[in-house]
Scaffold this active site. Structure first.
Site, mmCIF file in Angstrom:
data_model
loop_
_atom_site.group_PDB
_atom_site.id
_atom_site.type_symbol
_atom_site.label_atom_id
_atom_site.label_comp_id
_atom_site.label_asym_id
_atom_site.label_seq_id
_atom_site.Cartn_x
_atom_site.Cartn_y
_atom_site.Cartn_z
ATOM 1 N NE ARG A 58 -2.810 0.462 3.418
ATOM 2 C CZ ARG A 58 -2.230 1.083 4.458
ATOM 3 N NH1 ARG A 58 -1.882 2.347 4.366
ATOM 4 N NH2 ARG A 58 -2.025 0.448 5.583
ATOM 5 C CE1 TYR A 111 -15.746 9.597 -16.393
ATOM 6 C CE2 TYR A 111 -15.448 9.631 -14.021
ATOM 7 C CZ TYR A 111 -15.726 8.943 -15.183
ATOM 8 O OH TYR A 111 -15.974 7.601 -15.117
ATOM 9 C CG ASP A 183 -9.233 14.503 -15.429
ATOM 10 O OD1 ASP A 183 -8.554 13.888 -16.280
ATOM 11 O OD2 ASP A 183 -10.237 14.012 -14.890
ATOM 12 C CE LYS A 208 -12.015 6.213 -18.556
ATOM 13 N NZ LYS A 208 -12.352 7.477 -17.948
HETATM 14 C C1 LIG Z 1 -12.802 7.983 -16.693
HETATM 15 C C2 LIG Z 1 -12.430 9.313 -16.195
HETATM 16 C C3 LIG Z 1 -12.196 9.548 -14.827
HETATM 17 C C4 LIG Z 1 -12.375 8.489 -13.776
HETATM 18 O O1 LIG Z 1 -11.530 7.403 -13.953
HETATM 19 P P1 LIG Z 1 -11.842 5.881 -13.524
HETATM 20 O O2 LIG Z 1 -10.594 5.201 -13.909
HETATM 21 O O3 LIG Z 1 -13.058 5.446 -14.249
HETATM 22 O O4 LIG Z 1 -12.091 5.891 -12.040
HETATM 23 C C5 LIG Z 1 -11.812 10.825 -14.457
HETATM 24 N N1 LIG Z 1 -11.688 11.810 -15.362
HETATM 25 C C6 LIG Z 1 -11.918 11.622 -16.669
HETATM 26 C C7 LIG Z 1 -11.767 12.754 -17.619
HETATM 27 C C8 LIG Z 1 -12.307 10.375 -17.129
HETATM 28 O O5 LIG Z 1 -12.547 10.197 -18.440
#
Ligand SMILES: *Cc1c(COP(=O)(O)O)cnc(C)c1O
Length: 393
Positions: A58, A111, A183, A208
């Protein structure tokens, strides 16, 4: 990798590579929860930070660290903090940088869950947030309060493809002592490096583009400075948001082809966006590579490419959105994005259905909006797929 200063693709392949006694070409999966100490003194030195090494997964693990080093290198940051999911990265950042009576300004169409956890849960602990169209700097300026500590940007935003000028927004925020988080999931480090543009922290859902193969959920945070890294990392460790070694191994494997996958898919995306723009059933198309995009110039300046995400509005509204979903034959009807496979979704009935209709429309998520994530399939097949499905709408 012995040589330090190299190009993006070289770092993509080699950064965080192993230096074990066997000469492994890839980082082994250290699937272990704990690490034994040589003796009491060694244990004490590790806990005190006097010696480098691992204690407990962790807190840190060589397989996870390799991925952290890789992405930190691609984002030109101080270090990486890998998390179990992208939302783990978002939560860790909120928990680290916000507190009672503090205020955050955020891009309106972020998001969905990044907004809903703030409004549902963080609000209970006395944290306030304003959701504004950060594409217009005036909206940021107007909402700065004495207690504003965080500017949280998503650019291009999800799913409206609105861009925020990171350099100008960061300069404005810094005048007021506000920390800037971006982000960067929609661009990946290949197309945009927010830290180079003035942001303080960048985060990703590695689910992604970075992993890119739709087989892992994960996240990562890359702060620019040691000070921010030291503030954020203990929160990830303490709250237990850590990634798992097997997850890290898969993501590290995925990242090695990041630029190749994106370059292939964004070439198709450009062609598809142009084609959609001419389609009679399509009201408008938002793609940063189209001169019709309101921030086409900013995209040229801030991003190294236009990306693989296209949003478009169907003239037939909600019903047309549902119909299009039901007739796709190659594109998978699925949320997520940035993988080798093309995905399509209808935000009003899917990802953003949790928002009250008024907030959803305010954020620019209209009833006929479709989000399309272009994969690496043959572009002719993708165009044919869209054509036959649009014919039936
Ligand atoms: C998918 C996504 C998230 C969240 O990510 P997870 O891996 O699904 O928890 C946050 N920000 C953006 C822009 C995303 O596309």
């Amino acid at each position: 990798m012995k040589k330090k200063h190299t190009g993006f693709n070289t770092r993509m392949v080699h950064a965080g590579s192993p230096e074990d006694q066997w000469g492994s070409a890839v980082v082994p999966i250290y699937q272990t929860s704990t690490f034994s100490f040589e003796n009491a003194r060694h244990g004490a030195d590790l806990f005190a930070g006097r010696e480098k090494g691992y204690i407990y997964t962790r807190i840190g693990n060589p397989t996870i660290q390799a991925l952290e080093d890789n992405i930190a290198s691609l984002e030109n940051g101080y270090g990486g903090i890998a998390t179990a999911s992208g939302m783990g990265a978002v939560s860790t950042v909120y928990l680290s940088l916000l507190g009672k009576d503090s205020h955050m300004i955020s891009t309106a169409s972020v998001y969905g869950p990044s907004r809903s956890i703030m409004e549902k849960y963080f609000s209970r602990y006395g944290v306030a947030a304003s959701y504004v169209h950060t594409s217009d700097l005036e909206n940021i300026k107007k909402n700065i309060r004495p207690e504003t500590v965080l500017l949280y940007l998503e650019t291009p935003s999800n799913p409206t493809m609105e861009l925020t000028d990171i350099a100008s927004a960061a300069a404005l925020a810094h005048e007021h002592g506000i920390t800037v988080v971006v982000d960067n999931t929609f661009s990946s480090p290949w197309l945009q490096n927010p830290l180079d543009l003035g942001a303080d922290v960048v985060l990703h859902s590695v689910t992604k583009f970075i992993n890119g193969h739709a087989d892992v959920v994960g996240g990562i945070i890359v702060p620019k400075t040691k000070e921010l890294y030291d503030r954020i990392r203990p929160v990830m460790v303490g709250f237990g948001y850590n990634m798992d070694p097997h997850q890290a191994f898969l993501v590290h494997r995925g990242v090695k082809t990041l630029s190749l996958r994106i370059d292939k898919a964004q070439k198709s995306a450009m062609e598809i966006a142009r084609w959609l723009e001419k389609h009679p059933k399509v009201e408008w198309v938002k793609y940063p590579g189209l001169p019709s995009h309101p921030q086409y110039e900013l995209a040229r300046k801030q991003m190294k490419g236009s990306g693989t995400m296209i949003s478009f509005e169907l003239k037939g509204g909600y019903k047309a959105g549902e119909e299009l979903m039901n007739h796709m034959q190659i594109a998978l009807l699925a949320v997520s994005l940035g993988g080798v496979e093309t995905l399509i979704q209808h935000p009003a009935s899917m990802t953003h259905s949790g928002l009250p209709a008024e907030e959803r429309l305010e954020a620019g998520i209209t009833d006929g909006l479709v989000r399309y994530s272009v994969g690496i399939e043959n572009v002719e097949d993708l165009l044919e797929d869209l054509e036959q499905a649009l014919d039936r709408v």
